[in-house]
Each structure stands twice: as C-alpha cells, then as structure tokens.
Design an enzyme around this catalytic site. Structure first.
Site, PDB file in Angstrom:
ATOM      1  N   ARG A   1      23.975 -21.867 -65.828  1.00  0.00           N
ATOM      2  CA  ARG A   1      25.201 -21.409 -65.275  1.00  0.00           C
ATOM      3  C   ARG A   1      26.354 -21.935 -65.736  1.00  0.00           C
ATOM      4  O   ARG A   1      27.270 -22.785 -65.594  1.00  0.00           O
ATOM      5  CB  ARG A   1      25.270 -21.647 -63.647  1.00  0.00           C
ATOM      6  CG  ARG A   1      26.229 -21.179 -63.098  1.00  0.00           C
ATOM      7  CD  ARG A   1      26.230 -21.570 -61.603  1.00  0.00           C
ATOM      8  NE  ARG A   1      27.335 -21.245 -60.522  1.00  0.00           N
ATOM      9  CZ  ARG A   1      28.570 -21.623 -60.456  1.00  0.00           C
ATOM     10  NH1 ARG A   1      28.670 -22.941 -61.087  1.00  0.00           N
ATOM     11  NH2 ARG A   1      29.378 -20.996 -59.613  1.00  0.00           N
TER      12      ARG A   1
ATOM     13  N   SER B   1      21.373 -14.567 -53.753  1.00  0.00           N
ATOM     14  CA  SER B   1      22.179 -15.537 -52.754  1.00  0.00           C
ATOM     15  C   SER B   1      22.330 -14.724 -51.406  1.00  0.00           C
ATOM     16  O   SER B   1      22.753 -13.694 -51.261  1.00  0.00           O
ATOM     17  CB  SER B   1      23.639 -15.935 -53.201  1.00  0.00           C
ATOM     18  OG  SER B   1      23.364 -16.191 -54.555  1.00  0.00           O
TER      19      SER B   1
ATOM     20  N   LYS C   1      31.739 -25.108 -56.749  1.00  0.00           N
ATOM     21  CA  LYS C   1      31.649 -23.658 -56.963  1.00  0.00           C
ATOM     22  C   LYS C   1      33.160 -23.404 -56.095  1.00  0.00           C
ATOM     23  O   LYS C   1      33.326 -23.554 -54.957  1.00  0.00           O
ATOM     24  CB  LYS C   1      30.873 -22.853 -56.244  1.00  0.00           C
ATOM     25  CG  LYS C   1      30.855 -21.566 -56.304  1.00  0.00           C
ATOM     26  CD  LYS C   1      29.177 -20.698 -55.506  1.00  0.00           C
ATOM     27  CE  LYS C   1      29.428 -19.355 -54.917  1.00  0.00           C
ATOM     28  NZ  LYS C   1      29.741 -18.464 -56.147  1.00  0.00           N
TER      29      LYS C   1
END
Ligand SMILES: Cc1ncc(COP(=O)(O)OP(=O)(O)O)c(N)n1
Ligand code: 3NM
Ligand code: MG
Length: 201
Positions: free
Chosen positions: A36, A107, A136
């Site tokens: 990521r 998600s 995040k």
C-alpha cells in the site's frame, strides 16, 4: 487462503528500509502482505514498481500471500496473488472481470456499503476501522468489534479481516468477535520487536 496475520505497508509507513521491515515480519510469521504505497511521502512510477518487485520477491521466498492495494496496473506486473479495493476504488464487478482468478478483497465499513456492494464477487472482506487509526487519513469512524460480529452473521462463509487500530493487546477481541484475521500497519511498522509483535498478534 490464510489471512490470519495480514501486514499492510508502504515505504511511507517505515522508519527504516521497507525490505528489512517486511523480511522481519515474514520471518516472524505473517501470512499475507498488502503493498500500500499511498499518501504523503509515498513513491510513484518506476520507484513504486521497483519497490513492489523487491517486496513481492520477499513474499515469494517466505510463501506469504502478496496483495496490491488499489493499483490495478500493478497486479499482473508484480505477479500479485490478489488485490484489495475499497468503496472509492474501481467497482468490484470491473475488478472481477479483469482478474477472474485473483483473490479480491473488499472494504466494508457500514450496512449501507454492504447493500451497495456486490459482496458475492469478493473473496474476503476488510472490516473497519475497528478501532481509531492514525494510519489512514480518510478512515471512517471506528465501528468496534460489533461490526465484525454483524458481518460474520450475514456472511458466515466469507473470510473477514478486521482492520484499523489493531494492536497486540486488542487483536484477540477482533478474532473472538469472529474475524478470520487481523490486518495491521503500525502495530508492525512501529514495533520495538517485530518478531514478538507478530507472535503476539
Ligand atoms: C485488508 C484491508 N481492509 C481494508 C482496507 C482499506 O481499503 P480502502 O478503503 O480502499 O482504503 P485504502 O487502503 O485504499 O486507503 C485495506 N487497504 N486492506
Ligand atoms: C488501510 C486502512 N484501512 C482502514 C479501514 O478502516 O478500512 S484503517 C487502515 C489503516 C490501518 O492501520 P493501523 O493498523 O496502523 O491502524
Ligand atoms: Mg482503496
């Protein structure tokens, strides 16, 4: 598919060389990894691709599942086992069409998101944020372990990983709520001792 200890990382999360962080975590027993490379300070273009290749190699050596976050173009180039997409990424139907044989994670953080998703096309669900996270920027409000229970009741056969604010101390509560695994960034990237942390998770 073993998602029990699912490590997520990009170079922007690391206090030292990402390859060394991943190698330690792989040695310690993570079962899955997601590349990521996203947010402030992250790599792009050829640098991102080159890092992805090096991290992919580590996962291959340790037999750790390798996922790409968001970036459709990297999936084949890195020979990834799968891809993880969220509600603001390419729609699941399109992703499945492009990658009929890859593992696809989706998600879901609310019942509305469940109702607006083609859940049946996913191979696993990422459920969060379970607890508050600072990893995040645009994370939804924490939903607690109750969300894991709610999802598992609706989709008993779908693997579910909890994500967001999970640590050595609270991971058991996520598993006890019905999750098949825990997905973490900072628990590992900020660990004093990666080996002990991965074991405790
Ligand atoms: C395992 C797992 N679960 C959830 C997420 C979050 O995905 P998304 O909502 O698309 O957010 P970004 O990670 O893309 O910022 C995840 N990456 N992995
Ligand atoms: C990548 C990601 N997704 C989330 C979600 O809620 O969907 S929370 C998150 C960050 C998880 O990092 P940490 O383990 O450091 O809290
Ligand atoms: Mg995404």
């Amino acid at each position: 598919m073993n998602l029990r200890k699912y490590f997520i990382m990009g170079s922007q999360n690391c206090n030292y060389t990402p390859e060394d962080v991943l190698e330690k975590a792989a040695q310690a027993g993570i079962t899955a990894f997601q590349f990521r490379e996203k947010g402030e300070g992250s790599l792009t273009g050829q640098d991102k691709l080159a890092l992805g290749r090096r991290l992919r190699d580590i996962c291959t050596r340790y037999n750790v599942l390798f996922f790409v976050n968001d970036d459709i173009d990297l999936v084949e180039r890195l020979g990834a086992d799968g891809i993880h997409v969220g509600q603001d990424d390419m729609r699941l139907k399109e992703v499945r069409k492009m990658f009929p044989d890859k593992i696809i994670g989706l998600s879901v953080s609310s019942q509305t998101e469940v109702e607006n998703s083609s859940i049946e096309l996913a191979d696993y669900l990422g459920a969060g944020s379970v607890f508050a996270t600072s990893s995040k920027d645009d994370a939804e409000q924490a939903v607690g372990t109750k969300w894991i229970k709610t999802l598992k009741r609706q989709f008993p056969d779908m693997p579910i990983v909890g994500i967001g604010g999970i640590t050595e101390k609270n991971a058991a509560s996520v598993i006890n709520a019905g999750a098949d695994g825990v997905a973490v960034i900072s628990a590992i990237t900020k660990a004093d001792n990666v080996e002990v942390t991965v074991q405790n998770l």
